[in-house]
Design a protein around this motif. Structure first.
Motif, mmCIF file in Angstrom:
data_model
loop_
_atom_site.group_PDB
_atom_site.id
_atom_site.type_symbol
_atom_site.label_atom_id
_atom_site.label_comp_id
_atom_site.label_asym_id
_atom_site.label_seq_id
_atom_site.Cartn_x
_atom_site.Cartn_y
_atom_site.Cartn_z
ATOM 1 N N ALA A 1 46.251 59.904 49.730
ATOM 2 C CA ALA A 1 45.489 58.472 49.295
ATOM 3 C C ALA A 1 45.443 57.793 50.699
ATOM 4 O O ALA A 1 45.317 56.527 50.515
ATOM 5 C CB ALA A 1 46.865 57.617 48.597
ATOM 6 N N GLN A 2 44.700 58.518 51.460
ATOM 7 C CA GLN A 2 44.343 58.037 52.846
ATOM 8 C C GLN A 2 43.063 57.152 52.511
ATOM 9 O O GLN A 2 41.969 57.422 51.674
ATOM 10 C CB GLN A 2 43.893 59.122 53.783
ATOM 11 N N MET A 3 42.857 55.831 53.073
ATOM 12 C CA MET A 3 41.880 54.972 52.978
ATOM 13 C C MET A 3 40.841 55.131 54.169
ATOM 14 O O MET A 3 41.189 54.851 55.353
ATOM 15 C CB MET A 3 42.195 53.709 52.966
ATOM 16 N N SER A 4 39.937 56.028 54.000
ATOM 17 C CA SER A 4 39.095 56.653 55.093
ATOM 18 C C SER A 4 38.254 55.542 55.753
ATOM 19 O O SER A 4 37.986 55.718 57.020
ATOM 20 C CB SER A 4 38.242 57.956 54.730
ATOM 21 N N CYS A 5 37.837 54.579 54.815
ATOM 22 C CA CYS A 5 37.037 53.602 55.322
ATOM 23 C C CYS A 5 37.563 52.301 55.117
ATOM 24 O O CYS A 5 38.275 51.828 55.851
ATOM 25 C CB CYS A 5 35.620 53.729 54.431
ATOM 26 N N ASN A 6 36.979 51.419 54.370
ATOM 27 C CA ASN A 6 37.342 50.158 54.156
ATOM 28 C C ASN A 6 38.773 49.974 53.597
ATOM 29 O O ASN A 6 39.335 50.496 52.796
ATOM 30 C CB ASN A 6 36.466 49.498 53.141
ATOM 31 N N PRO A 7 39.657 49.112 54.137
ATOM 32 C CA PRO A 7 41.088 48.924 53.695
ATOM 33 C C PRO A 7 41.231 47.888 52.759
ATOM 34 O O PRO A 7 41.885 46.638 52.882
ATOM 35 C CB PRO A 7 41.612 48.435 55.181
ATOM 36 N N ALA A 8 40.596 48.284 51.516
ATOM 37 C CA ALA A 8 40.541 47.147 50.603
ATOM 38 C C ALA A 8 40.353 47.930 49.261
ATOM 39 O O ALA A 8 39.761 48.928 49.279
ATOM 40 C CB ALA A 8 39.391 46.045 50.647
ATOM 41 N N ILE A 9 40.761 47.366 48.155
ATOM 42 C CA ILE A 9 40.643 47.835 46.848
ATOM 43 C C ILE A 9 39.953 46.865 46.029
ATOM 44 O O ILE A 9 40.232 45.580 46.101
ATOM 45 C CB ILE A 9 41.961 48.290 45.972
ATOM 46 N N GLY A 10 39.009 47.414 45.191
ATOM 47 C CA GLY A 10 38.427 46.323 44.364
ATOM 48 C C GLY A 10 36.843 45.951 44.920
ATOM 49 O O GLY A 10 36.426 46.580 45.806
ATOM 50 N N GLY A 11 36.487 44.826 44.321
ATOM 51 C CA GLY A 11 35.208 44.119 44.974
ATOM 52 C C GLY A 11 34.426 44.197 43.746
ATOM 53 O O GLY A 11 34.844 44.197 42.462
ATOM 54 N N LEU A 12 32.786 43.864 43.730
ATOM 55 C CA LEU A 12 31.902 43.684 42.942
ATOM 56 C C LEU A 12 31.912 44.871 42.002
ATOM 57 O O LEU A 12 31.773 46.125 42.499
ATOM 58 C CB LEU A 12 30.830 43.296 43.437
ATOM 59 N N ALA A 13 32.137 44.771 40.624
ATOM 60 C CA ALA A 13 32.402 45.821 39.592
ATOM 61 C C ALA A 13 33.453 46.906 39.883
ATOM 62 O O ALA A 13 34.165 47.136 39.001
ATOM 63 C CB ALA A 13 30.942 46.793 39.620
ATOM 64 N N LYS A 14 33.695 46.970 41.155
ATOM 65 C CA LYS A 14 34.838 48.054 41.500
ATOM 66 C C LYS A 14 36.163 47.414 41.010
ATOM 67 O O LYS A 14 36.945 48.207 40.634
ATOM 68 C CB LYS A 14 34.834 48.356 43.015
ATOM 69 N N TRP B 1 32.841 38.077 37.636
ATOM 70 C CA TRP B 1 33.871 37.911 38.673
ATOM 71 C C TRP B 1 34.737 39.350 38.725
ATOM 72 O O TRP B 1 35.009 40.099 37.738
ATOM 73 C CB TRP B 1 34.937 36.934 37.955
ATOM 74 N N SER B 2 35.040 39.404 40.023
ATOM 75 C CA SER B 2 35.645 40.859 40.511
ATOM 76 C C SER B 2 36.832 40.438 41.350
ATOM 77 O O SER B 2 36.651 39.945 42.517
ATOM 78 C CB SER B 2 34.508 41.665 41.023
ATOM 79 N N PRO B 3 38.043 41.254 41.053
ATOM 80 C CA PRO B 3 39.047 41.045 41.940
ATOM 81 C C PRO B 3 39.119 42.095 43.071
ATOM 82 O O PRO B 3 38.382 43.181 43.066
ATOM 83 C CB PRO B 3 40.333 41.158 40.881
ATOM 84 N N ARG B 4 39.541 41.794 44.294
ATOM 85 C CA ARG B 4 39.612 42.313 45.497
ATOM 86 C C ARG B 4 40.710 42.123 46.143
ATOM 87 O O ARG B 4 41.319 41.030 46.334
ATOM 88 C CB ARG B 4 38.381 42.284 46.375
ATOM 89 N N PRO C 1 47.584 39.102 40.641
ATOM 90 C CA PRO C 1 47.815 40.535 40.823
ATOM 91 C C PRO C 1 46.578 41.212 40.164
ATOM 92 O O PRO C 1 45.880 40.644 39.273
ATOM 93 C CB PRO C 1 49.118 40.660 39.900
ATOM 94 N N PHE C 2 46.479 42.326 40.702
ATOM 95 C CA PHE C 2 45.526 43.369 40.331
ATOM 96 C C PHE C 2 45.913 43.843 38.780
ATOM 97 O O PHE C 2 45.153 44.034 37.769
ATOM 98 C CB PHE C 2 45.231 44.412 41.159
ATOM 99 N N SER C 3 47.022 44.298 38.796
ATOM 100 C CA SER C 3 47.727 45.101 37.660
ATOM 101 C C SER C 3 48.122 44.112 36.601
ATOM 102 O O SER C 3 48.674 43.080 36.887
ATOM 103 C CB SER C 3 48.966 45.932 38.276
ATOM 104 N N HIS C 4 47.798 44.490 35.380
ATOM 105 C CA HIS C 4 48.347 43.834 34.166
ATOM 106 C C HIS C 4 50.004 43.499 34.333
ATOM 107 O O HIS C 4 50.332 42.681 33.475
ATOM 108 C CB HIS C 4 47.794 44.204 32.865
ATOM 109 N N PHE C 5 50.535 44.542 34.904
ATOM 110 C CA PHE C 5 52.001 44.741 34.572
ATOM 111 C C PHE C 5 52.810 44.253 36.162
ATOM 112 O O PHE C 5 53.893 44.426 35.937
ATOM 113 C CB PHE C 5 52.259 46.047 34.310
ATOM 114 N N THR C 6 51.979 43.346 36.771
ATOM 115 C CA THR C 6 52.542 42.694 37.965
ATOM 116 C C THR C 6 52.962 41.483 37.486
ATOM 117 O O THR C 6 51.800 40.822 37.340
ATOM 118 C CB THR C 6 51.992 42.959 39.369
ATOM 119 N N PRO C 7 54.124 40.866 37.210
ATOM 120 C CA PRO C 7 54.172 39.555 36.705
ATOM 121 C C PRO C 7 53.697 38.576 37.688
ATOM 122 O O PRO C 7 53.122 37.625 37.194
ATOM 123 C CB PRO C 7 55.817 39.515 36.950
#
Length: 621
Positions: free
Chosen positions: A42-55, A92-95, A225-231
């Motif tokens: 699960a190495q992040m080879s490039c950008n240190p982020a999850i999500g963004g537009l459509a992602k 609207w897109s979470p990041r 939160p990103f996850s539906h299951f993170t309170p």
């Protein structure tokens, strides 16, 4: 390694491989996750982020289908933001900015604790294939592991070649060797294999950045939160910063284009159109005097910062000089240079809509091997391939998501129907029904699928069901008439206005609605989603009617047997494209570039013929 056979083998432990292994195990299929390095999971080879537009939409969909990316992003996140809030809710897109080292650590820990997943450090160099079906993988040390199905997720490692100026080295990532043999084996099995290019920017030392010359980019408060299951999230968010290139930057780059492997001809792979290198930006957008540069932390405890927007393969000394032309980086220390990576990929029009290859049964491809870019696109494909491989092993019906159902459905359909000749990136504009595919309603769209698959725990199902009940309750309360006395206070004569009407006509803001006593027991996210439903009700109904109109073609199935027929009624280009891609429905066929409306009309006749034959077959047996 104590065993030489598993029902499923996943090759590669990047974001695609991790999702494939975890989801298959969740469905009760024992899986061996084989990777060249257990330290690079699960190495992040490039950008240190999850999500963004459509992602971000993709990550929310992965989450409700039982994937892990959103949960891991919440645990390792250091800044959370909802992008595009100034525009309509469809985009609207979470990041989330991530601690890269922590993300890698918690994903590996999760894999090690997941029943049914076995981690294996080895290099896969080929496949065991008999009678048109895969039966396992061959390893570099001469060993082999047998399996009923194999999911291949090698990222950028197949014959990976890294470039920094005139210096070239083998590898898919700095410090990690390229995968040799796998690409050649795939080609020998009859697949077309082509070449793509991606890149990454230099990294710099935090203590040498002058943040006072940059604009602060804070996260949202409170963080969502990103996850539906993170309170909820309890996180001390770290600032990102915004700066820009200068005319001096552009002049320096132009003066050294003859030292960039992109312009000397050393790099032949096609790069990403929508995330180009800084060299490409300066040349292609010569009229622009500046380009935005985001300065992003790579973690909570590291000094390393990522320079989002400055991907480059220029020589090291030129990269240092370029950095110091950017406001706030005049005295910066470069920790490691940027570089470009060339790698092999398999054009995805050679895949079925399940991501199983057409040529070899039981062999699935996911991630950058299919020509995509980005962690999120890779994870989504890994999840989808893992689900379908597990379903096939269990003798169950395959999962196929429609374009009206999920961004994941759009992604897969685009890949297998249109193919790609450059790194594919997900955009909201790729989805024709994007108002139906919002990030806030992924539960509505995909919970029924997750139930069928059995990929969520009973507690997660309860959480999802409770959210739907609360949101439906919020919609009902918004549509309820406001008391007459309050309406008269607003100057209303009808006496029957509702909060929904006030939201629609702009009399009431969302913030004001949240303060209402009628909604006080509901979360902000629930009320926000409900307000979108009522405010955009007319547009949503219109898109649903469009889906209904096009669904006829989606349900006209084309059996694989018709591609052996002459099909002389089709145009020559149509026959060529259809014979190669072999679409499963008339709708998919109609989306293939080069297939005309007249060709689609002919296919309707063939599909109706096949349907009639299928209807008659039980009676004649």
């Amino acid at each position: 390694m104590s065993r030489s056979r598993y029902p499923l083998i996943v090759v590669g432990a990047g974001h695609a491989g991790c999702e494939a292994a975890c989801i298959a195990a969740a469905m009760g299929v024992e899986t061996a996750l084989v990777t060249m390095s257990l330290d690079a999971i699960a190495q992040m080879s490039c950008n240190p982020a999850i999500g963004g537009l459509a992602k971000g939409h993709l990550v929310r969909e992965i989450d409700i289908l039982g994937g892990i990316m959103a949960k891991m992003a919440d645990r390792a996140g250091i800044q959370f933001k909802m992008l595009n809030r100034a525009r309509g809710p469809a985009v609207w897109s979470p990041r989330a900015q991530e601690d890269k080292a922590l993300y890698r650590e918690i994903v590996r820990e999760h894999l090690e604790r997941t029943p049914g997943v076995t981690l294996v450090q080895a290099q896969v160099v080929g496949f065991l294939v008999h009678g048109g079906r895969v039966h396992g993988v061959a390893l570099r040390d001469g060993g082999a592991i047998e399996a009923d199905a194999v999911v291949v997720t090698p990222g950028t490692f197949m014959n990976g070649l890294m470039h920094i100026g005139d210096h070239t080295m083998a590898g898919g990532r700095v410090g990690e060797a390229a995968s040799r043999g796998l690409s050649e084996c795939i080609a020998e099995l009859g697949f077309r294999v082509l070449r793509l290019k991606t890149g990454t920017p230099p990294r710099i030392h935090r203590d040498t950045i002058d943040f006072s010359r940059m604009l602060e980019q804070p996260g949202d408060e409170p963080p969502r939160p990103f996850s539906h299951f993170t309170p909820a999230l309890d996180v001390d968010q770290i600032l990102c910063h915004l700066t820009h290139t200068s005319e001096e930057t552009h002049a320096l780059i132009r003066a050294n284009l003859d030292r960039s492997p992109l312009y000397t001809g050393k790099i032949r792979g096609i790069g990403p159109r929508y995330c180009p290198s800084i060299e490409d930006k300066v040349v292609r957008f010569s009229e622009k005097r500046a380009h935005q540069i985001f300065i992003e932390p790579e973690g909570r405890t590291t000094h390393e910062y990522y320079i989002n927007g400055l991907s480059t393969s220029l020589p090291e000394e030129i990269q240092r000089a370029v950095l110091r032309t950017i406001p706030g980086l005049e005295e910066v220390q470069m920790i490691r240079p940027g570089y470009a990576v060339e790698y092999d990929f398999v054009p995805p029009d050679q895949l079925k809509p399940t991501l199983e290859t057409r040529a070899i049964a039981g062999l699935y491809l996911a991630g950058q091997i299919n020509g995509t870019s980005g962690y999120e696109e890779a994870a989504a494909q890994g999840l989808y391939a893992g689900i379908n491989a597990a379903l096939a092993i269990q003798g169950r019906e395959a999962l196929r998501l429609g374009r009206e159902e999920a961004y994941l459905g759009v992604l897969i359909d685009d890949l297998v129907t249109k193919g790609t000749e450059e790194p594919y990136r997900m955009f909201t504009s790729s989805a024709e029904y994007r108002l139906l595919l919002r990030q806030d309603n992924a539960i509505d769209r995909l919970l029924p699928r997750a139930r069928q698959l059995g990929t969520l725990s009973s507690e997660e199902v309860r959480v999802a069901e409770r959210w739907i009940r609360d949101r439906d309750s919020a919609v009902t309360r918004l549509r309820a008439p406001i008391p007459d006395s309050e309406n008269q206070g607003r100057g209303s004569t009808s006496g029957q206005e509702s909060l929904a009407q006030l939201l629609c006509n702009g009399t009431l803001s969302l913030e004001e609605a949240l303060c209402r006593g009628e909604l006080a027991d509901l979360s902000r996210e629930t009320v926000e989603s409900a307000s979108i439903e009522v405010r955009y009700e007319g547009y949503i109904r219109r898109q649903l009617r469009e889906v209904e109109r096009t669904s006829r073609y989606e349900h006209l199935h084309l059996s694989d047997s018709i591609w052996g027929e002459p099909l002389l009624e089709l145009s020559r280009e149509g026959r060529e494209k259809l014979g190669r891609i072999r679409p499963g429905t008339v709708a998919q066929a109609a989306r293939i570039p080069g297939v005309s409306p007249a060709d689609a009309a002919v296919l309707v006749i063939y599909a109706e013929r096949e349907r009639r034959r299928a209807d008659l077959s039980p009676a004649t047996s």
